[in-house]
Design an enzyme around this catalytic site. Structure first.
Site, PDB file in Angstrom:
ATOM      1  CG  LEU A 135      77.908  82.182  -7.891  1.00  9.10           C
ATOM      2  CD1 LEU A 135      78.796  83.352  -8.337  1.00  9.10           C
ATOM      3  CD2 LEU A 135      78.628  80.859  -8.175  1.00  9.10           C
ATOM      4  CG  HIS A 162      79.323  68.967 -25.524  1.00 10.04           C
ATOM      5  ND1 HIS A 162      79.847  70.227 -25.718  1.00 10.04           N
ATOM      6  CD2 HIS A 162      78.891  68.558 -26.750  1.00 10.04           C
ATOM      7  CE1 HIS A 162      79.724  70.577 -26.996  1.00 10.04           C
ATOM      8  NE2 HIS A 162      79.158  69.579 -27.642  1.00 10.04           N
ATOM      9  CG  ASP A 167      84.659  77.757 -28.394  1.00  8.19           C
ATOM     10  OD1 ASP A 167      84.015  76.710 -28.642  1.00  8.19           O
ATOM     11  OD2 ASP A 167      85.145  78.477 -29.271  1.00  8.19           O
TER      12      ASP A 167
END
Ligand code: FPP
Length: 253
Positions: free
Chosen positions: A131, A37, A20
């Site tokens: 991962l 973004h 956020d």
């Protein structure tokens, strides 16, 4: 998702992140939110690098919530373009580094070109084990739980399942990320202290960590602070401290 508790001082096996603060980061620089973004996408790479370096086995990031479709059209458009670019640019390198990519959420809401890229990324990286990178896209925790309930109800209606067979383990096998241990650590950047409909089932016993740092400003030192705090916590899973310190116990996480 039944897993033994990790030992104190351990690295989390699974990290869940709400990224956020992109909009505010851009606003502080008098730039459009889309720039925030874009900078946020770079921070995703930093976070992936950190997980690879620390040996964290799974990373789940909240890229786009079910509710984010309601943002202004130009911002949703910019995010879609960013997702498409990221899928085009990053997947091969992530594959080379042993990252398995998976998407959770309502994929059918995305344009077919993005869906195709998502499918390709998953197929290409399916065999990787270093991962597990899960990208929550058009995801909502309540929707995840409702879908699990619906699938169980369908099985009961079809006679494949009896209601008394439904327990936490079976329910947990129908929600997203069921093949992974539950997140050990949740990080939210941007200063708000809430879960915002992310992984509601999966976060039941997760350690929560919040920082004022805006997502695009994320650095390894901030992530390390979260890990150090996590390592200092005693996780009791509803038991007493003495029980947790004892040699043998079974816990459902
Ligand atoms: C929240 O910040 C962030 C989002 C809604 C989008 C997250 C997207 C990225 C980090 C970039 C791309 C991701 C991938 C996986 C390639 P906000 O816009 O709500 O910030 P604000 O609270 O400051 O307005």
């Amino acid at each position: 998702m039944a897993t033994p508790p990790p030992e104190p001082g351990r690295i989390p096996r699974h990290l869940a992140v709400i990224m956020d603060g992109n909009g505010r980061w851009a606003q502080q620089r008098h730039r459009p939110r889309a720039i925030g973004h874009r900078a946020g996408a770079r921070a995703v790479n930093l976070c992936i690098d950190f997980c690879l370096e620390k040996g964290i086995g799974a990373l789940t990031v909240f890229a786009f919530s079910s509710e984010n479709w309601g943002r202004p059209e130009d911002e949703v458009g910019a995010l879609m373009k960013l997702f498409m670019n990221a899928l085009e640019r990053e997947v091969a390198e992530l594959h080379r580094r042993g990252v398995r990519i998976a998407f959770i959420g309502e994929r059918e809401r995305f344009a077919s070109a993005i869906r195709a890229r998502m499918d390709q990324a998953e197929a290409l990286t399916a065999g990787n084990t270093r991962l597990a990178l899960n990208i929550a896209a058009s995801y909502g925790g309540r929707q995840d739980i409702a879908a699990a309930a619906r699938s169980l109800a369908e099985d009961v209606a079809a006679g494949r399942l009896r209601p008394e067979q439904i327990d936490e383990a079976l329910f947990g096998s129908r929600v997203a990320l069921s093949g992974l241990p539950a997140p050990d650590l949740f990080i939210r950047t941007g200063g708000d202290c809430r879960i915002s409909n992310f992984l509601l089932w999966q976060l039941a016993y997760t350690e929560l960590w919040f920082t004022e740092t805006l997502w695009p400003a994320l650095d390894a030192a901030t992530l390390q602070r979260a890990l150090d705090d996590y390592a200092s916590r005693e996780r009791r899973f509803g038991l007493t401290g003495a029980q947790v310190a004892g040699p043998q116990h079974e816990v459902s996480a």
